[in-house]
Design a protein around this motif. Structure first.
Motif, PDB file in Angstrom:
ATOM      1  N   PRO A 131      95.298 174.409  85.611  1.00 57.31           N
ATOM      2  CA  PRO A 131      95.330 175.675  84.891  1.00 57.31           C
ATOM      3  C   PRO A 131      94.751 176.816  85.726  1.00 57.31           C
ATOM      4  N   VAL A 132      95.435 177.952  85.692  1.00 63.76           N
ATOM      5  CA  VAL A 132      94.955 179.141  86.381  1.00 63.76           C
ATOM      6  C   VAL A 132      95.650 180.362  85.781  1.00 63.76           C
ATOM      7  N   ASN A 133      94.927 181.465  85.694  1.00 66.03           N
ATOM      8  CA  ASN A 133      95.469 182.715  85.143  1.00 66.03           C
ATOM      9  C   ASN A 133      95.559 183.773  86.236  1.00 66.03           C
ATOM     10  N   ASN A 134      96.692 184.421  86.328  1.00 62.66           N
ATOM     11  CA  ASN A 134      96.899 185.549  87.243  1.00 62.66           C
ATOM     12  C   ASN A 134      96.427 185.252  88.676  1.00 62.66           C
ATOM     13  N   PRO A 135      96.853 184.136  89.268  1.00 58.61           N
ATOM     14  CA  PRO A 135      96.365 183.784  90.611  1.00 58.61           C
ATOM     15  C   PRO A 135      96.886 184.758  91.667  1.00 58.61           C
ATOM     16  N   GLN A 136      96.007 185.077  92.611  1.00 59.05           N
ATOM     17  CA  GLN A 136      96.363 186.011  93.677  1.00 59.05           C
ATOM     18  C   GLN A 136      95.751 185.529  94.989  1.00 59.05           C
ATOM     19  N   LEU A 137      96.533 185.666  96.069  1.00 63.37           N
ATOM     20  CA  LEU A 137      96.034 185.392  97.416  1.00 63.37           C
ATOM     21  C   LEU A 137      96.022 186.699  98.203  1.00 63.37           C
ATOM     22  N   LEU A 138      94.930 186.950  98.929  1.00 60.77           N
ATOM     23  CA  LEU A 138      94.791 188.121  99.779  1.00 60.77           C
ATOM     24  C   LEU A 138      94.563 187.681 101.211  1.00 60.77           C
ATOM     25  N   HIS A 139      95.266 188.338 102.147  1.00 57.00           N
ATOM     26  CA  HIS A 139      95.063 188.087 103.574  1.00 57.00           C
ATOM     27  C   HIS A 139      95.194 189.418 104.302  1.00 57.00           C
ATOM     28  N   GLY A 140      94.069 189.957 104.741  1.00 57.90           N
ATOM     29  CA  GLY A 140      94.104 191.283 105.332  1.00 57.90           C
ATOM     30  C   GLY A 140      94.582 192.297 104.304  1.00 57.90           C
ATOM     31  N   THR A 141      95.656 193.034 104.626  1.00 60.40           N
ATOM     32  CA  THR A 141      96.228 194.005 103.686  1.00 60.40           C
ATOM     33  C   THR A 141      97.366 193.416 102.870  1.00 60.40           C
ATOM     34  N   ALA A 146      91.386 184.481 107.424  1.00 63.74           N
ATOM     35  CA  ALA A 146      91.026 183.809 106.180  1.00 63.74           C
ATOM     36  C   ALA A 146      91.849 184.382 105.035  1.00 63.74           C
ATOM     37  N   VAL A 147      91.810 183.700 103.881  1.00 63.09           N
ATOM     38  CA  VAL A 147      92.438 184.194 102.659  1.00 63.09           C
ATOM     39  C   VAL A 147      91.395 184.224 101.552  1.00 63.09           C
ATOM     40  N   THR A 148      91.587 185.117 100.587  1.00 61.21           N
ATOM     41  CA  THR A 148      90.735 185.193  99.411  1.00 61.21           C
ATOM     42  C   THR A 148      91.566 184.836  98.180  1.00 61.21           C
ATOM     43  N   PHE A 149      91.041 183.929  97.370  1.00 61.89           N
ATOM     44  CA  PHE A 149      91.731 183.428  96.184  1.00 61.89           C
ATOM     45  C   PHE A 149      91.080 184.046  94.949  1.00 61.89           C
ATOM     46  N   ASN A 150      91.843 184.907  94.249  1.00 60.52           N
ATOM     47  CA  ASN A 150      91.368 185.539  93.019  1.00 60.52           C
ATOM     48  C   ASN A 150      92.138 184.999  91.821  1.00 60.52           C
ATOM     49  N   HIS A 151      91.458 184.919  90.672  1.00 57.67           N
ATOM     50  CA  HIS A 151      92.123 184.517  89.431  1.00 57.67           C
ATOM     51  C   HIS A 151      91.231 184.904  88.267  1.00 57.67           C
ATOM     52  N   THR A 152      91.783 184.869  87.063  1.00 65.77           N
ATOM     53  CA  THR A 152      91.014 185.233  85.871  1.00 65.77           C
ATOM     54  C   THR A 152      90.888 184.018  84.959  1.00 65.77           C
ATOM     55  N   GLY A 153      90.046 184.151  83.972  1.00 62.49           N
ATOM     56  CA  GLY A 153      89.886 183.053  83.021  1.00 62.49           C
ATOM     57  C   GLY A 153      88.644 182.229  83.245  1.00 62.49           C
ATOM     58  N   GLY A 154      87.946 182.465  84.370  1.00 64.10           N
ATOM     59  CA  GLY A 154      86.715 181.740  84.643  1.00 64.10           C
ATOM     60  C   GLY A 154      86.957 180.361  85.215  1.00 64.10           C
ATOM     61  N   GLY A 155      85.879 179.724  85.657  1.00 63.99           N
ATOM     62  CA  GLY A 155      85.956 178.374  86.198  1.00 63.99           C
ATOM     63  C   GLY A 155      86.548 178.334  87.585  1.00 63.99           C
ATOM     64  N   SER A 156      86.868 177.110  88.023  1.00 58.59           N
ATOM     65  CA  SER A 156      87.426 176.881  89.354  1.00 58.59           C
ATOM     66  C   SER A 156      88.922 176.624  89.264  1.00 58.59           C
ATOM     67  N   ALA A 157      89.645 176.973  90.300  1.00 59.90           N
ATOM     68  CA  ALA A 157      91.091 176.738  90.365  1.00 59.90           C
ATOM     69  C   ALA A 157      91.448 176.338  91.785  1.00 59.90           C
ATOM     70  N   SER A 158      92.688 175.901  91.981  1.00 60.69           N
ATOM     71  CA  SER A 158      93.101 175.444  93.306  1.00 60.69           C
ATOM     72  C   SER A 158      94.496 175.943  93.640  1.00 60.69           C
ATOM     73  N   CYS A 159      94.711 176.121  94.927  1.00 58.46           N
ATOM     74  CA  CYS A 159      96.031 176.487  95.434  1.00 58.46           C
ATOM     75  C   CYS A 159      96.136 175.969  96.862  1.00 58.46           C
ATOM     76  N   SER A 160      97.314 176.080  97.444  1.00 56.76           N
ATOM     77  CA  SER A 160      97.516 175.630  98.815  1.00 56.76           C
ATOM     78  C   SER A 160      98.588 176.477  99.482  1.00 56.76           C
ATOM     79  N   ILE A 161      98.527 176.510 100.814  1.00 57.63           N
ATOM     80  CA  ILE A 161      99.537 177.198 101.632  1.00 57.63           C
ATOM     81  C   ILE A 161     100.086 176.172 102.605  1.00 57.63           C
TER      82      ILE A 161
END
Length: 259
Positions: free
Chosen positions: A167-177, A235-250
Motif C-alpha cells: 500500500p502507498v498513496n501518491n508515490p513520487q520519485l525525485l532525481h535532481g530536477t 540519488a533518488v528521493t521517495f515521497n508518499h502520503t498516508g504515513g508509515g513506510s512504503a517501497s518501490c524499485s527502479i
C-alpha cells in the motif's frame, strides 16, 4: 576485429546555441540531448574453416564464402554489437548499418585474407548493459537512497521500469530536477509499474487492476523519468502520503557513453 579504437567513440551533444545580433557570444541552449553515435568496425576476414580455423585446399573460395556470411549479418535492418570487458561484464548497442558501402581490401597472404570496414550508427546513442539491474527504495516519505546499483553508468538512462508497491498513496520519485508521480492510491497487494520508455502503466505482478494513465504526472519530460549520472548526489528521493513506510524499485540497464 583488427582494431577496437574506431569503436571507442562517444556521442556528441545535439543542438546549437543561438547567436544574437548586437551581443557578444551566444545564448546557451540548455539541456542538449545526445545524438546518434557513428562507428566504423574494422575486421579481418580469413579464408579458413569457421569451426576448425584451418585453411582448406581452396582458401580463396573459403574467403569469399566467409565474406558472404558477414555481408548477410551487416545487411539486416539492425545489428547488435556486444563487447565483453576483461571483468566479464558485457555491454551492447543496437546499431543500424549506414548508407556507406561495406569496404573490402584483399591482401596477398596465405591463407587468403581481406580487410573489411563496416559503418554503423548506434540508434539510441549509448551502450547498455546486457542485463538490467534493480535499485530498491524502502522507507517513510522523504527517504533518500543512493543509486548504488546504477553508480557505474556514464550516460543518462530513460529505459526504466519504476515499480510502486502497495500500500502507498501518491508515490513520487525525485532525481535532481526530474520527477514522476502517481496521483492516487495503490492498495495492499497491488503494484504499479511505469515503463519510462514506452510511457505505459501496468499492474505488474500484483493483483490485477487498471492503472489510469491520467493519474501519472512527470516533470520536465518528455521521458517520464530519467537517471542522470552527472547529478550529484547520484540519488533518488521517495515521497508518499498516508504515513508509515512504503517501497518501490527502479529496474533498467545501465547506460554508457562508450563500451
Amino acid at each position: 576485429m583488427e582494431d577496437f579504437a574506431p569503436v571507442l567513440v562517444s556521442p556528441t551533444r545535439r543542438g546549437q546555441n543561438t547567436p544574437v545580433p548586437g551581443r557578444h557570444g551566444e545564448i546557451r541552449t540548455p539541456n542538449k540531448r545526445y545524438g546518434v553515435t557513428d562507428l566504423v568496425v574494422p575486421l579481418w576476414v580469413l579464408g579458413v574453416n569457421q569451426i576448425t580455423g584451418k585453411p582448406p585446399v581452396d582458401t580463396y573460395r573459403q574467403l569469399h564464402d566467409n565474406i558472404d556470411q558477414l555481408m548477410r549479418l551487416f545487411t539486416t535492418p539492425t545489428v547488435t554489437l556486444t563487447y565483453t570487458r576483461d571483468n566479464g561484464y558485457a555491454r551492447q548497442a543496437v546499431c543500424e548499418p549506414m548508407l556507406e558501402p561495406v569496404v573490402f581490401e584483399r591482401q596477398r597472404s596465405l591463407p587468403a585474407a581481406a580487410q573489411m570496414k563496416v559503418a554503423l550508427t548506434i540508434l539510441d546513442a549509448f551502450w547498455l548493459d546486457a542485463s538490467p539491474v534493480t535499485q530498491n527504495i524502502v522507507g517513510p516519505t522523504g527517504t533518500t537512497q543512493e543509486l548504488t546499483e546504477f553508480a557505474s553508468a556514464s550516460a543518462p538512462m530513460t529505459d526504466l521500469r519504476v515499480t510502486f508497491q502497495g500500500p502507498v498513496n501518491n508515490p513520487q520519485l525525485l532525481h535532481g530536477t526530474k520527477s514522476v508521480q502517481y496521483q492516487g492510491v495503490i492498495p495492499s497487494g497491488r503494484q504499479l509499474v511505469l515503463n519510462t520508455k514506452t510511457w505505459t502503466p501496468s499492474p505488474g505482478t500484483g493483483a490485477a487492476w487498471s492503472p489510469d494513465l491520467r493519474q501519472v504526472s512527470f516533470f520536465p519530460g518528455p521521458p517520464w523519468f530519467e537517471l542522470d549520472p552527472s547529478v550529484a548526489p547520484f540519488a533518488v528521493t521517495f515521497n508518499h502520503t498516508g504515513g508509515g513506510s512504503a517501497s518501490c524499485s527502479i529496474t533498467g540497464p545501465r547506460a554508457y557513453l562508450s563500451p
